[in-house]
Write a protein that holds these residues in place. Structure first.
Motif, short mmCIF file in Angstrom:
data_model
loop_
_atom_site.label_atom_id
_atom_site.label_comp_id
_atom_site.label_asym_id
_atom_site.label_seq_id
_atom_site.Cartn_x
_atom_site.Cartn_y
_atom_site.Cartn_z
N PHE A 56 0.86 -1.18 0.00
CA PHE A 56 0.00 0.00 0.00
C PHE A 56 0.90 1.24 0.00
O PHE A 56 1.93 1.23 0.66
CB PHE A 56 -0.82 0.14 1.30
CG PHE A 56 -1.67 -1.00 1.66
CD1 PHE A 56 -2.49 -1.60 0.72
CD2 PHE A 56 -1.72 -1.45 2.98
CE1 PHE A 56 -3.32 -2.64 1.08
CE2 PHE A 56 -2.55 -2.49 3.35
CZ PHE A 56 -3.35 -3.09 2.40
N SER A 72 -1.57 -8.76 5.56
CA SER A 72 -2.77 -9.58 5.72
C SER A 72 -3.30 -9.96 4.34
O SER A 72 -4.36 -10.54 4.22
CB SER A 72 -3.87 -8.82 6.48
OG SER A 72 -4.51 -7.88 5.62
N SER A 101 -4.58 -8.04 2.32
CA SER A 101 -5.91 -7.41 2.33
C SER A 101 -7.01 -8.42 2.68
O SER A 101 -7.87 -8.75 1.86
CB SER A 101 -6.19 -6.71 1.00
OG SER A 101 -5.54 -5.46 0.96
N TRP A 102 -6.95 -8.83 3.93
CA TRP A 102 -7.88 -9.83 4.45
C TRP A 102 -7.89 -11.10 3.60
O TRP A 102 -8.94 -11.58 3.19
CB TRP A 102 -9.30 -9.26 4.58
CG TRP A 102 -9.62 -8.85 5.98
CD1 TRP A 102 -8.91 -9.08 7.11
CD2 TRP A 102 -10.79 -8.11 6.41
NE1 TRP A 102 -9.53 -8.54 8.21
CE2 TRP A 102 -10.69 -7.95 7.81
CE3 TRP A 102 -11.90 -7.59 5.75
CZ2 TRP A 102 -11.66 -7.29 8.57
CZ3 TRP A 102 -12.86 -6.93 6.49
CH2 TRP A 102 -12.74 -6.78 7.88
N THR A 112 -7.14 -11.85 0.59
CA THR A 112 -7.65 -11.90 -0.77
C THR A 112 -6.56 -11.83 -1.82
O THR A 112 -6.71 -12.34 -2.93
CB THR A 112 -8.59 -10.71 -1.05
OG1 THR A 112 -7.85 -9.49 -0.90
CG2 THR A 112 -9.76 -10.71 -0.09
N HIS A 114 -1.49 -5.99 -6.15
CA HIS A 114 -2.38 -4.83 -6.29
C HIS A 114 -2.07 -4.13 -7.60
O HIS A 114 -0.92 -4.10 -8.05
CB HIS A 114 -2.13 -3.85 -5.15
CG HIS A 114 -2.56 -4.34 -3.81
ND1 HIS A 114 -3.89 -4.38 -3.43
CD2 HIS A 114 -1.88 -4.84 -2.75
CE1 HIS A 114 -3.99 -4.85 -2.20
NE2 HIS A 114 -2.78 -5.15 -1.76
N LYS A 140 -12.35 -15.36 -2.08
CA LYS A 140 -11.11 -14.62 -1.81
C LYS A 140 -10.13 -14.63 -3.01
O LYS A 140 -10.26 -13.81 -3.90
CB LYS A 140 -10.43 -15.15 -0.55
CG LYS A 140 -11.28 -14.91 0.71
CD LYS A 140 -10.45 -15.11 1.96
CE LYS A 140 -11.28 -15.19 3.22
NZ LYS A 140 -11.79 -13.91 3.68
N GLY A 191 -7.60 -11.43 -6.08
CA GLY A 191 -7.54 -10.35 -5.09
C GLY A 191 -8.13 -9.06 -5.63
O GLY A 191 -7.79 -7.98 -5.15
N HIS A 248 2.09 -3.64 7.32
CA HIS A 248 0.72 -3.54 7.79
C HIS A 248 0.21 -4.96 8.05
O HIS A 248 0.03 -5.73 7.12
CB HIS A 248 -0.15 -2.87 6.72
CG HIS A 248 -1.59 -2.73 7.12
ND1 HIS A 248 -2.52 -3.73 6.91
CD2 HIS A 248 -2.25 -1.72 7.74
CE1 HIS A 248 -3.70 -3.33 7.37
NE2 HIS A 248 -3.56 -2.12 7.88
N ARG A 304 -2.30 -7.81 10.54
CA ARG A 304 -3.53 -7.96 11.31
C ARG A 304 -3.29 -8.93 12.45
O ARG A 304 -2.45 -9.84 12.35
CB ARG A 304 -4.66 -8.50 10.41
CG ARG A 304 -5.08 -7.53 9.33
CD ARG A 304 -5.91 -6.38 9.85
NE ARG A 304 -7.19 -6.81 10.38
CZ ARG A 304 -8.06 -6.00 10.97
NH1 ARG A 304 -7.76 -4.71 11.12
NH2 ARG A 304 -9.21 -6.44 11.42
N TYR A 359 -5.69 0.58 -7.26
CA TYR A 359 -5.68 -0.14 -5.98
C TYR A 359 -5.68 -1.66 -6.13
O TYR A 359 -5.14 -2.36 -5.30
CB TYR A 359 -6.94 0.18 -5.16
CG TYR A 359 -7.22 1.63 -4.90
CD1 TYR A 359 -6.63 2.28 -3.82
CD2 TYR A 359 -8.11 2.34 -5.70
CE1 TYR A 359 -6.91 3.61 -3.56
CE2 TYR A 359 -8.40 3.68 -5.45
CZ TYR A 359 -7.79 4.31 -4.38
OH TYR A 359 -8.08 5.62 -4.12
N TYR A 372 -14.02 -8.46 0.75
CA TYR A 372 -13.90 -7.38 -0.24
C TYR A 372 -14.73 -6.16 0.17
O TYR A 372 -15.15 -5.39 -0.68
CB TYR A 372 -14.30 -7.89 -1.62
CG TYR A 372 -13.27 -8.80 -2.25
CD1 TYR A 372 -12.19 -8.27 -2.93
CD2 TYR A 372 -13.37 -10.19 -2.13
CE1 TYR A 372 -11.22 -9.09 -3.49
CE2 TYR A 372 -12.41 -11.02 -2.70
CZ TYR A 372 -11.35 -10.47 -3.38
OH TYR A 372 -10.39 -11.28 -3.94
#
Lengths: 843, 843
Positions: A297, A338, A340-341, A343, A348, A642, A647, A802, A804, B364, B679
């Protein structure tokens, strides 16, 4: 690459020869009027052609108060990908369309360093000029808009004023947009004959972009001196004119607007958004993500921003964090640990997925799926079935996310059981069988499939419908792989509470664990008999998350226990339904893909599709000796989401066997599976999933045994990870194929021996640590503190992590494309942070 | 535009002057060798410049056995949008970027007619050559790739072989892709110096596209005769060469593959897909959607295809349908009259939404939303809150679809009630209040919010938790608007079972319906008192679908009844909770946005966001006299999905008031709303929703009172609909603002008087007919037969209607962009089909 006090833009041309350098010169001269001495840098990263004709020399000549720099000058006036090869025959050729190669990163880091240094030395402006058009190749062959994407500088697009230029300018704009760039303005020469400026001005106003006309430069004069004087006069006049003043004003304005919008996002979020899983009564640091690329990110972290925030005590309520200086960059790259949870798989901002999505959008938008079908959906079904290779699964049902996918799985399974066993009722008597620590989603139906926990304690309609076994867990403790038996005493294990193994691989060698299997079978039979025969309880499905229960705290379940549960239930239907004694016999004579005992549901939402290194996580239940998937062990229903879209966006698939599907067939509409969300099988999701499955398969394939023409960067990209996990134990016959992790085994050993770490687990892309802590479980702050430190203690490249946490567990996850170098870097960061935590604890 | 026995392609150039006509000539000559006499058509729809230099003349000269045609030749060698204006000053200028104007459709229909006639006359091939580059403007100003998009012919892209051509060729390709085109091949001249062919060949192989090099044509000779001879020899040689043979072979192969894939899709679907809401035991016709544009699918209908299917009895099991001849086009345009399950608003294949989606994907991908925020999410929150203008709503929670959005609404509401009333328990004692016929989604939690029905009868964990009032319904019967009281006798109505109204508008004039309000209040108070005081039942929320209950059968509820329910509950909290007497008093002194009695939940998933003509369907509950939204009547929670993304992809928002939000605040994580899909707030969905809200707002705005510079095609586009619904009644003061439909009131009157129609309803874009039938309700086949007829009886343009039915109700829905002409056409089609049904019934 965003500072409060320095503005940087990138100049892209709609085509080659549209006057980029002329417009750059004008812009430089206009900006120089506002810049301090040495405050404006003109940077041409790559230039081709004889040195004397180079663009940076042109700038030096006509705008002498500008710092002008070229990082790489190739001698031949060709496209950089050809020119580089002539001058440096070994220059890396990048064959991965849409993804950067090593040479690209090297060049990019030089650009970053140059800009950073310029800023440090008092720079206030930078103009970065590209070579050729937006998608002209850079030296490695990577197209420029991909090559410079990680910088994502605001773009000035120089339009094409000639005949045909309307189309090429809009196409160039679209190519920039689909790579995530923001175009500030379109500038082009004023040639009224073709009317491009007028047309484009109207067109781009629909995208809120200003188009500006620049006077046409003087015709070239044969007299060199005269030509030079004319051009100098032109530059002087135009750069002082009203149009340029207004451009520069607008660029300033946009810069401040962007920063203001970015830095105010956290407070705007506070006033209008209801964040998921957030307790608003507790302090929380919200980061503002400006963009993302690959694993990172680019985010504004209010907690470490000096200007907007000078907190005596930061929001997180922990130890004071380092405040940055006002000159520090506003955006910090954070490794998205993570994923992004859970996924993220293919990076990205992946332009291939972006283009795939837009094609489906342009071809269909969304179209109806009830009694209708479209190509992306059909292709995805066949692609997924061949990817997961489950000999039972045949029918694909589409929903939008893992939770709805599991709702469908539950409806399917319960109906099949209720119908076969004639248990039709609505009294909630039919529960499910599962494991303690399971989690299947946030909708109430599937919440009811898990035992009571903090997740469902305050959901008013939650009702636990089932029975949950306490599972034996796999852990690495002080360098030793082991299976720990449940601490709650539910499983009577005479030989002690832990079994040790020489390697993670050995835990999967079920043939060698015959004794354990016998013990588990005996325990399961006795437990189930007690439930169904004595307590008269009814069950409608066995639901398992293969291998790792994610939300429950990254619990790594002994795969042999899950395997044995399935086998026991399949082999003993009379335990599930005492009135159904004949089933065991009849089964042998019937379809081997028919469900038996209970429908077995695999919730692969988190663990499936290469997250743990394999296409299907149910495949970890297969015996080492089996050459392919074992029908006996394969689930009757499995659910995928997921990573399914690499993603990018929500989509879920629930796949069932024919024996489940046939349950719903009758001549009455009311017997059908009456479930279907509006955007069922939306073509964008299907198309992206289809492309993602292809890309993931390519990544996972071994380069050694792979296709005949391996592409150096993509094929066999996991071979390094696999090699590091090949057990030292030389008795090859005892090894199970493809048990490996992206995380290095030596790093894991070190980690598990760290004083702050109680235990850890890892397989595939996943790493999870249970921290030593005075207060354990959900109330522990040990993980919170480590998590905050990883955000604020930046590495030497200025990057944070970053992550989680789940109670006292902190986890890290890579994408499927993360390089060994990146993982190594992360490992170092994690160890360093743990040491710092230990230090802080001691002092 | 797809036939088995005719192949048509469109030639696009990566730029102007890349040799399109030369390559077209070569292709024409190569194809002519395989075509019968007059079997190959070269079509240049628009050409600019002197007649003698026209491309079609070039073809005639060098490929004399080819039929060559130009539809429009403009005299000046300029871009067509300028050339057209010089020759025809009144030629329509299209200002709607990405959408076609009237002149575009006229030109397009001429192209269609020309191709159709060519096919009818034995044509086997057609090459359609565009002018300039992919995004060069057509005569109206619409860019060509948008202009010809409804044809979606397979594309041959002529690449640019010169310096800079790599970038322009890839950008042109991307512009085609994001408009949904399939590129068959990239052809370009072989100019090794620039290396474009080599580079592009590698690049496009990643998109499974073949790139082919064409020898460079001879240099122009000053001697005209010699030049002509050289060129003829070049054409002869190249068109007979191996490269062209392989291109033509590949094009043939692709044509047959496409048809084979298309026509086999229904049977592939049969073997691998589990369709939503489908009973596989009943015959069903599955259509294969090849693409979609605006309101229409282009679909292959196996039931009317002569070749693959010569059924004695068609799949639908109804009367035999007309079989088409083998020469008929394979694709039929079907009006998407269910708006793809109520989602469609801004047209299928909308290039603006496609570009918006790809930008978010490129910027993103998806990024984490827990404790993070991004620009599209923030922008969407503010945009939506200002769109729906509900004085209570403040906090936005993101999920993926209407069902999950309503699960969240239920969790929010139940928690608020349970906490205020101290009803904490998990015994399922707290039910919801609603209306009979309601439906809130397919996940089990929200299924429990509806009364027993065929939808939930076979869902094993379904448990009806609540009480449902039978609602009074609005209907148009024999030209007479009326409110019908429930037939089940639950509502004692002394004055008879029906109240008549002079217009639909009059039903919304609540001030004039004081007596009805008093009657409803009395009935509601008595019913609720009985439930809570006598039966001791507990309720946690009032959940309403404003105005129309869609899935329940398009039940149009008397808005006054819904309004009165809300008011009664808010004014009398002591009825809901007898122990909470003080609430009514305390309420007056507290925050007026605090919930009272019960949280009121508006399920606007179907009815909201302009589906019924207004941004928020809850606004229909406001009194005519109120200048803006009434806080007293506004819901405490509302849920939005479907149209939210303009009809492109899944996203849902649940918005709550601060009083609901505050319920979840404490110092314990376990009290938070622990809900969040992977998501959550995916940037693509947020960005597209944001853009869609802007476009929908523009469409809905009145042109008369609108902005100072109205764009002729977009602003005020609903004014015609509004005007036709202005009641004849001249007492203007009694009129309610903005009660109108896209369907003409005279048509509705005719419809309601039709012998096959029992009643109908309409508001906004929605029209629903309840058919006269011997067997009524779910078992009726009346609607099935009409539905099948609308699919098979094509109109004079060869177009059908794809509609959905709910028992004996058939409904039709437009997008927000459907033109009055299109609606008029549809109305005619519907009446014609009803007449034919009547005829069939009689005979």
């Amino acid at each position: 690459m965003l500072w409060r006090d320095m503005k940087a833009w990138q100049i892209y041309g709609a085509n080659t020869d549209v006057g980029k350098t002329i417009v750059s010169t004008i812009l430089c001269k206009a900006l120089a009027k506002r810049a301090p001495t040495n405050g404006l840098l003109y940077l041409k990263p790559v230039s081709t052609g004889p040195d004397g004709e180079a663009d940076d020399k042109h700038i030096t000549k006509y705008a002498p108060d500008v710092l002008s720099k070229c990082l790489k000058q190739y001698s031949q006036p060709l496209s950089p990908h050809l020119a580089a090869r002539l001058d440096e025959p070994n220059y890396e050729v990048n064959r991965r369309v849409g993804k950067l190669g090593t040479a690209d990163w090297t060049l990019l880091n030089r650009v970053k360093d140059t800009l950073t240094r310029h800023h440090k030395e008092g720079g206030r402006y930078a103009l970065l000029e590209t070579a050729g058009g937006v998608l002209s190749p850079g030296p490695s062959g990577t197209v420029q808009a991909d090559l410079y994407r990680p910088l994502r500088l605001p773009v000035l697009l120089i339009g094409d004023a000639k005949l045909g230029g309307i189309g090429t300018t809009i196409s160039a704009f679209e190519s920039l947009r689909l790579r995530g760039y923001d175009v500030q303005s379109v500038l082009l020469f004023d040639m009224p004959k073709w009317g491009n400026a007028k047309y484009l001005s109207d067109y781009f106003s629909h995208h809120s972009i200003t188009t500006l006309s620049i006077p046409v430069p003087p015709e070239r004069d044969v007299d060199a001196m005269k030509d030079q004087d004319q051009l100098a006069a032109y530059y002087e006049k135009v750069s002082s004119g009203g149009v340029l003043t207004s451009i520069v004003d607008m660029l300033h304005q946009n810069h401040f607007s962007r920063i203001s919008k970015l830095t105010s996002m956290p407070s705007h979020a506070e006033s209008v958004i209801w964040h998921p899983f957030r307790q608003y009564g507790l302090p929380q640091n919200v980061i503002a993500i400006d963009s993302a690329y690959n694993d990172h990110f680019e985010a504004y972290n209010q907690e470490t921003d000096f200007v907007t925030n000078q907190p005596e005590k930061p929001i997180s309520g922990l130890q004071p964090l380092k405040s940055t200086t006002p000159e520090a960059p506003l955006l910090t790259p954070f490794f998205d640990a993570s994923a992004s949870w859970w996924t993220q798989g293919l990076g990205h901002g992946n332009p291939n997925l972006s283009l795939t999505a837009s094609h489906a959008a342009g071809r269909y938008g969304h179209v109806m799926f009830a009694n209708a079908v479209h190509e992306p959906a059909i292709d995805l079904c066949y692609n997924l079935l061949s990817t997961i290779q489950n000999p039972r699964l045949a029918r694909v049902f589409f929903t939008d996310n893992g939770s709805t996918g599991m709702e469908v799985a539950v409806k399917m399974a319960l109906r099949a059981t209720a119908k076969r066993y004639n248990w039709d009722d609505h009294n909630g008597e039919i529960g499910i069988l599962g494991l303690k620590g399971s989690y299947h989603g946030d909708t109430i139906g599937v919440m009811n499939c898990s035992e009571p926990s903090p997740f469902n304690a305050k959901v008013d309609w939650y009702k636990p419908w089932g029975f949950w076994f306490s599972p034996p867990e796999v852990k690495l403790v002080k360098g030793q792989w082991q299976v720990q038996f449940p601490a709650d005493g539910t499983m009577p294990r005479e030989t002690g509470s832990t079994t040790l193994f020489p390697s993670l691989n050995a835990i999967f060698n079920f043939e060698a664990r015959e004794d354990d299997a016998v013990f588990y079978t005996d325990y399961i039979v006795r437990s189930l008999t007690h439930l169904t025969h004595h307590q008269k309880r009814k069950f409608g499905a066995l639901i398992l998350e293969p291998l790792i229960m994610g939300a429950g705290g990254m619990i790594f379940v002994d795969p042999l226990f899950q395997r044995t549960l399935i086998k026991t239930i399949r082999d003993n239907p009379q335990i599930i339904n005492p009135a159904y004694q004949s089933a065991a016999i009849s089964r042998a004579n019937s379809d081997p893909t028919n469900w038996s005992g209970l429908p077995i549901v695999a919730d692969e939402v988190f663990t499936g599709l290469y997250r743990l290194g394999r296409p299907s996580s149910s495949s970890f239940w297969n015996a080492a000796s089996s050459s392919g998937p074992e029908a006996d062990i394969s689930p009757d229903i499995s659910c995928h989401a997921k990573l399914l879209t690499g993603g990018l966006l929500p989509l879920a698939l629930t796949i069932a066997s024919d024996s489940i599907f046939n349950t719903f067939i009758s001549d009455s509409k009311a017997d059908a599976l009456l479930h279907g969300h509006s955007y069922t099988a939306h073509p964008i999701g299907c198309a992206v999933a289809n492309r993602s499955l292809d890309e993931m398969r390519t990544l996972s394939e071994s380069g050694i045994t792979g296709a005949s023409q391996p592409l150096q960067d993509s094929m066999g990209s996991w071979d390094g990870y696999r090699a590091s996990w090949t057990p030292a134990d030389t008795s090859i016959s005892s090894q199970v194929h493809d048990i490996f992790s992206f995380w290095d085994p030596h790093f894991l050993a070190t980690l598990s021996n760290h004083q702050r770490v109680a235990s850890c687990i890892s397989i595939g892309t996943v790493l999870a640590l249970t921290l030593e802590s005075v207060t354990s479980g959900y109330n522990s702050t040990a993980a919170v503190s480590l998590q905050a430190r990883l955000m604020s203690d930046l590495d030497k490249h200025g990057r944070g992590v970053h992550s989680r946490i789940l109670g006292d567990v902190i986890y890290f996850m890579t994408s499927l494309e993360t390089s060994m170098e990146e993982v190594k870097n992360l490992q170092g960061t994690i160890l360093k942070a743990l040491d710092a935590e230990l230090e802080a604890q001691r002092s």
